[in-house]
Scaffold this active site. Structure first.
Site, PDB file in Angstrom:
ATOM      1  N   GLY A   1      40.485  78.101 100.442  1.00  0.00           N
ATOM      2  CA  GLY A   1      40.542  78.903  99.589  1.00  0.00           C
ATOM      3  C   GLY A   1      41.430  80.356  99.915  1.00  0.00           C
ATOM      4  O   GLY A   1      42.598  80.153  99.839  1.00  0.00           O
ATOM      5  N   ARG A   2      40.918  81.314 100.590  1.00  0.00           N
ATOM      6  CA  ARG A   2      42.043  82.442 101.037  1.00  0.00           C
ATOM      7  C   ARG A   2      43.357  82.121 101.552  1.00  0.00           C
ATOM      8  O   ARG A   2      44.330  82.697 101.086  1.00  0.00           O
ATOM      9  CB  ARG A   2      41.122  83.738 101.884  1.00  0.00           C
ATOM     10  CG  ARG A   2      40.089  84.361 101.106  1.00  0.00           C
ATOM     11  CD  ARG A   2      39.576  85.448 102.033  1.00  0.00           C
ATOM     12  NE  ARG A   2      38.513  86.132 101.421  1.00  0.00           N
ATOM     13  CZ  ARG A   2      37.190  85.970 101.579  1.00  0.00           C
ATOM     14  NH1 ARG A   2      36.834  84.825 102.222  1.00  0.00           N
ATOM     15  NH2 ARG A   2      36.442  86.783 101.236  1.00  0.00           N
TER      16      ARG A   2
ATOM     17  N   LYS B   1      28.266  74.380  93.039  1.00  0.00           N
ATOM     18  CA  LYS B   1      28.534  75.114  93.956  1.00  0.00           C
ATOM     19  C   LYS B   1      28.173  76.298  94.466  1.00  0.00           C
ATOM     20  O   LYS B   1      27.453  77.287  93.307  1.00  0.00           O
ATOM     21  CB  LYS B   1      30.172  75.715  93.526  1.00  0.00           C
ATOM     22  CG  LYS B   1      30.996  76.570  94.535  1.00  0.00           C
ATOM     23  CD  LYS B   1      32.649  76.739  94.093  1.00  0.00           C
ATOM     24  CE  LYS B   1      33.282  77.495  94.899  1.00  0.00           C
ATOM     25  NZ  LYS B   1      33.080  78.766  94.874  1.00  0.00           N
TER      26      LYS B   1
ATOM     27  N   ARG C   1      39.989  77.200 107.926  1.00  0.00           N
ATOM     28  CA  ARG C   1      41.275  77.920 108.366  1.00  0.00           C
ATOM     29  C   ARG C   1      42.375  77.000 109.199  1.00  0.00           C
ATOM     30  O   ARG C   1      43.341  77.304 109.297  1.00  0.00           O
ATOM     31  CB  ARG C   1      40.984  79.115 109.318  1.00  0.00           C
ATOM     32  CG  ARG C   1      40.014  80.114 108.605  1.00  0.00           C
ATOM     33  CD  ARG C   1      40.914  81.012 107.499  1.00  0.00           C
ATOM     34  NE  ARG C   1      40.142  81.887 106.790  1.00  0.00           N
ATOM     35  CZ  ARG C   1      39.370  81.868 105.648  1.00  0.00           C
ATOM     36  NH1 ARG C   1      39.391  80.423 105.010  1.00  0.00           N
ATOM     37  NH2 ARG C   1      38.632  82.772 105.183  1.00  0.00           N
TER      38      ARG C   1
ATOM     39  N   HIS D   1      30.605  81.116  99.145  1.00  0.00           N
ATOM     40  CA  HIS D   1      31.749  82.058  98.037  1.00  0.00           C
ATOM     41  C   HIS D   1      32.486  82.974  98.939  1.00  0.00           C
ATOM     42  O   HIS D   1      32.990  84.187  98.756  1.00  0.00           O
ATOM     43  CB  HIS D   1      30.922  82.989  97.071  1.00  0.00           C
ATOM     44  CG  HIS D   1      31.620  83.013  95.823  1.00  0.00           C
ATOM     45  ND1 HIS D   1      31.223  82.635  94.569  1.00  0.00           N
ATOM     46  CD2 HIS D   1      32.636  83.927  95.548  1.00  0.00           C
ATOM     47  CE1 HIS D   1      31.891  82.955  93.662  1.00  0.00           C
ATOM     48  NE2 HIS D   1      33.268  83.890  94.147  1.00  0.00           N
TER      49      HIS D   1
ATOM     50  N   TYR E   1      32.099  79.196  85.432  1.00  0.00           N
ATOM     51  CA  TYR E   1      31.334  80.606  85.535  1.00  0.00           C
ATOM     52  C   TYR E   1      30.572  80.458  84.196  1.00  0.00           C
ATOM     53  O   TYR E   1      31.144  80.266  83.087  1.00  0.00           O
ATOM     54  CB  TYR E   1      31.876  81.698  85.639  1.00  0.00           C
ATOM     55  CG  TYR E   1      32.513  82.158  86.968  1.00  0.00           C
ATOM     56  CD1 TYR E   1      31.522  82.048  87.777  1.00  0.00           C
ATOM     57  CD2 TYR E   1      33.612  82.745  87.127  1.00  0.00           C
ATOM     58  CE1 TYR E   1      31.963  82.353  89.113  1.00  0.00           C
ATOM     59  CE2 TYR E   1      34.054  83.181  88.433  1.00  0.00           C
ATOM     60  CZ  TYR E   1      33.050  83.091  89.494  1.00  0.00           C
ATOM     61  OH  TYR E   1      33.404  83.248  90.932  1.00  0.00           O
TER      62      TYR E   1
ATOM     63  N   THR F   1      29.665  76.946  89.415  1.00  0.00           N
ATOM     64  CA  THR F   1      29.475  77.873  90.458  1.00  0.00           C
ATOM     65  C   THR F   1      28.039  78.687  90.256  1.00  0.00           C
ATOM     66  O   THR F   1      27.842  79.209  88.982  1.00  0.00           O
ATOM     67  CB  THR F   1      30.542  78.849  90.518  1.00  0.00           C
ATOM     68  OG1 THR F   1      31.505  78.281  90.837  1.00  0.00           O
ATOM     69  CG2 THR F   1      30.175  79.915  91.568  1.00  0.00           C
TER      70      THR F   1
ATOM     71  N   SER G   1      39.655  78.041  88.077  1.00  0.00           N
ATOM     72  CA  SER G   1      38.742  78.864  87.905  1.00  0.00           C
ATOM     73  C   SER G   1      38.483  79.486  86.334  1.00  0.00           C
ATOM     74  O   SER G   1      39.638  79.475  85.665  1.00  0.00           O
ATOM     75  CB  SER G   1      38.792  80.135  88.681  1.00  0.00           C
ATOM     76  OG  SER G   1      37.731  81.377  88.274  1.00  0.00           O
TER      77      SER G   1
END
Ligand code: FNR
Length: 388
Positions: free
Chosen positions: A335-336, A257, A316, A281, A143, A169, A119
Site C-alpha cells: 500500500g503506502r 477486504k 514494508r 485498512h 466501496y 471493502t 479503487s
C-alpha cells in the site's frame, strides 16, 4: 529477472532503497495535501503501530547449504498464474500524490506483472485507466454504494473493462475518527473531489441530475461529493445476507477486504465468498485494533483450505512478504510504500519501490532456504517477545 528489474542492477535510484527513509523522502517531495492524507491513522494510530509490531514479533530462522537457485516465486490466485504473491492494494485519490495518479501506479504494476487494484475512490476513471494501461492483470475494489442501481452500473463497467477479481471493502461503511482530516491544521479538501469512478458513472450522473435540476458533478462538485459520500460511506453497515446483491452482479471471484476475525472468515466461506484480505485498512479505520499479521495464522488455519486468504497493512520489506506467506497468506498487498514512490518520482518511483520489495523478497527467500513459494512454511519463523 526480478533482480535485473530491481534496483540492485539498475541505474542509481531516485527513490531511496531504505524502507525506513521512504516516508521521510516522500514527505519532502509529495504535495502537502497528499502527504497529510496518506501518512495518518485513525485515532492515536495505535493500529498502525500494531501492524508493524506484529511483523517485528516474528523472526526468520534461516537455513544454510540448502540450494535455492534458481528460485521460482510464482503462485496461482483464482486460476491465474502470477510471477510473485505480491499485489497492489487499492489506494484512492492518487492524483493527490502525483500527476501520474493511478495510471502511473498501474503502469508500474503492469511492467512488473503485479496485479493492480483500482479503487472505487480512484482519481482515474475505469475506462480511462484501461485505455491508458491496457496491459497487466487488474482487480477492482468496491466501496459499496447503498443504491443497487449504482452498484450494478459500477460492477458492470469493471467487468466489461476486464477486471478479474472483485475486492469488497467492508471496514469503511463510514469514515473513521481521523484527526488528520478533522483537525484545524489539516489541509482542506472538497469531499468527493477526485472520485472519478463515481462521478463518471452514468447512473450516478443521471440520479444526480434528477436531484439538482440537470446539473453535472463537475458543475456542482461539493453537492456531488456529498451525494457520492452518502452512497459509499453511508454510515449504515450491511449484513451478510446483502452479499447476495453482489453475487447477482458479479460472476467472478469475490474477496472481502477488512476481515480480522476468525468468525467472520468462516462466515465468508458460508456465504460463498472466494477469499478474504486480512486488513486493518492500514490502521485508518478502527483505532485500537489488532495488527493484521496478529490474526493471519488463525484465519489461515480456520479457512485457508477453503478460500484464498490474503493480507495487507504494514508490509514494508521482502522479509515482511515472506513472514506473511509463511503464516498463511496466498497474496500480499503493498500500500503506502508504493504511493510514496509514486509521490517521489511518478510511475518510475512506484516501479522502483515495487521492484525493490520484490528483489528483497527474492533474496530473503534465498537466505531462508526457500526455492519456491511452497517452501515458505511456518516452521521458518520463530515468535519472539522482545520489543521492536
Ligand atoms: C487506503 N486504503 C484503501 N482501501 C480501499 O479498499 N479503498 C481505498 O480507496 C483505499 N484508499 C486508501 C488511501 C490511502 C491514502 C491509504 C493509506 C490506504 C487501504 C489500503 O488498501 C490498504 O489496506 C492499506 O494501505 C494497507 O496499509 P499500508 O501497508 O499501506 O500501511
Amino acid at each position: 529477472s526480478i533482480l535485473e528489474k530491481g534496483i540492485l542492477l539498475g541505474t542509481p535510484p531516485v527513490v531511496t532503497t531504505n524502507p525506513n527513509s521512504l516516508e521521510e523522502q516522500a514527505k519532502k517531495i509529495m504535495p502537502k495535501k497528499g502527504w497529510e492524507y496518506i501518512k495518518g491513522g485513525a485515532g492515536e494510530a495505535s493500529t498502525m503501530d500494531a501492524d508493524r509490531l506484529a511483523f517485528r514479533q516474528w523472526k526468520i530462522v534461516p537455513r544454510v547449504l540448502t540450494p535455492t537457485t534458481p528460485r521460482d516465486l510464482s503462485t496461482t490466485l483464482f486460476g491465474e498464474r502470477y510471477d510473485t504473491p505480491v499485489l497492489m492494494a487499492p489506494i484512492g485519490v492518487q492524483s493527490w500524490y502525483h500527476d501520474d495518479k493511478e495510471i502511473g501506479t498501474a503502469t508500474a504494476c503492469a511492467n512488473l506483472r503485479v496485479p493492480f487494484t483500482l479503487s472505487t475512490a480512484a482519481s482515474t476513471n475505469i475506462e480511462e485507466l484501461v485505455e491508458k494501461v491496457p496491459q497487466g492483470p487488474k482487480w477492482f475494489q468496491l466501496y459499496w454504494p447503498l443504491d443497487e442501481e449504482i452498484t450494478a452500473s459500477i460492477l458492470s463497467r469493471a467487468k466489461t473493462n476486464g477486471f478479474k477479481v472483485l475486492v469488497v471493502t467492508l471496514d469503511t461503511w463510514t469514515l473513521a475518527w481521523r484527526p488528520y482530516d478533522l483537525d484545524p491544521a489539516s489541509v482542506p479538501f472538497i469531499v468527493g473531489e477526485g472520485d472519478e469512478v463515481g462521478f463518471n458513472d452514468p447512473v450516478f450522473r443521471r440520479k444526480f441530475a434528477e436531484r439538482t435540476d440537470g446539473e453535472t458533478p463537475e458543475e456542482s462538485k461539493v453537492q456531488a461529493g456529498m451525494y457520492w459520500c452518502s452512497e459509499v460511506f453511508p454510515g449504515v453497515s450491511r449484513s451478510w445476507e446483502d452479499l447476495k446483491i453482489l453475487k447477482k452482479y458479479w460472476d467472478g471471484p469475490i474477496v472481502l477486504k477488512g476481515v480480522l476475525s476468525v468468525e467472520d472468515a468462516k462466515l465468508a466461506v458460508q456465504h460463498g465468498m472466494d477469499g478474504v484480505i486480512v486488513s486493518t485498512h492500514g490502521g485508518r479505520q478502527l483505532d485500537g485494533a489488532v495488527g493484521s499479521l496478529d490474526v493471519l495464522p488463525d484465519i489461515a488455519d480456520a479457512v485457508g483450505d477453503k478460500i484464498t486468504v490474503m493480507i495487507d497493512s504494514g508490509i514494508r520489506t521482502g522479509a515482511d512478504v515472506l513472514k506473511a506467506v509463511a503464516l498463511g497468506a496466498k497474496g500480499v498487498f503493498l500500500g503506502r510504500p508504493v504511493v510514496y514512490g509514486l509521490g517521489i518520482d511518478g510511475a518510475a518511483g512506484a516501479e522502483a519501490v515495487i521492484a525493490g520489495i520484490l528483489a528483497d523478497f527474492d533474496l530473503t527467500m534465498g537466505f531462508s532456504g526457500a526455492k519456491t513459494i511452497g517452501d515458505i512454511k511456518r516452521s521458518l519463523l520463530k515468535k519472539v517477545s522482545y520489543p521492536g
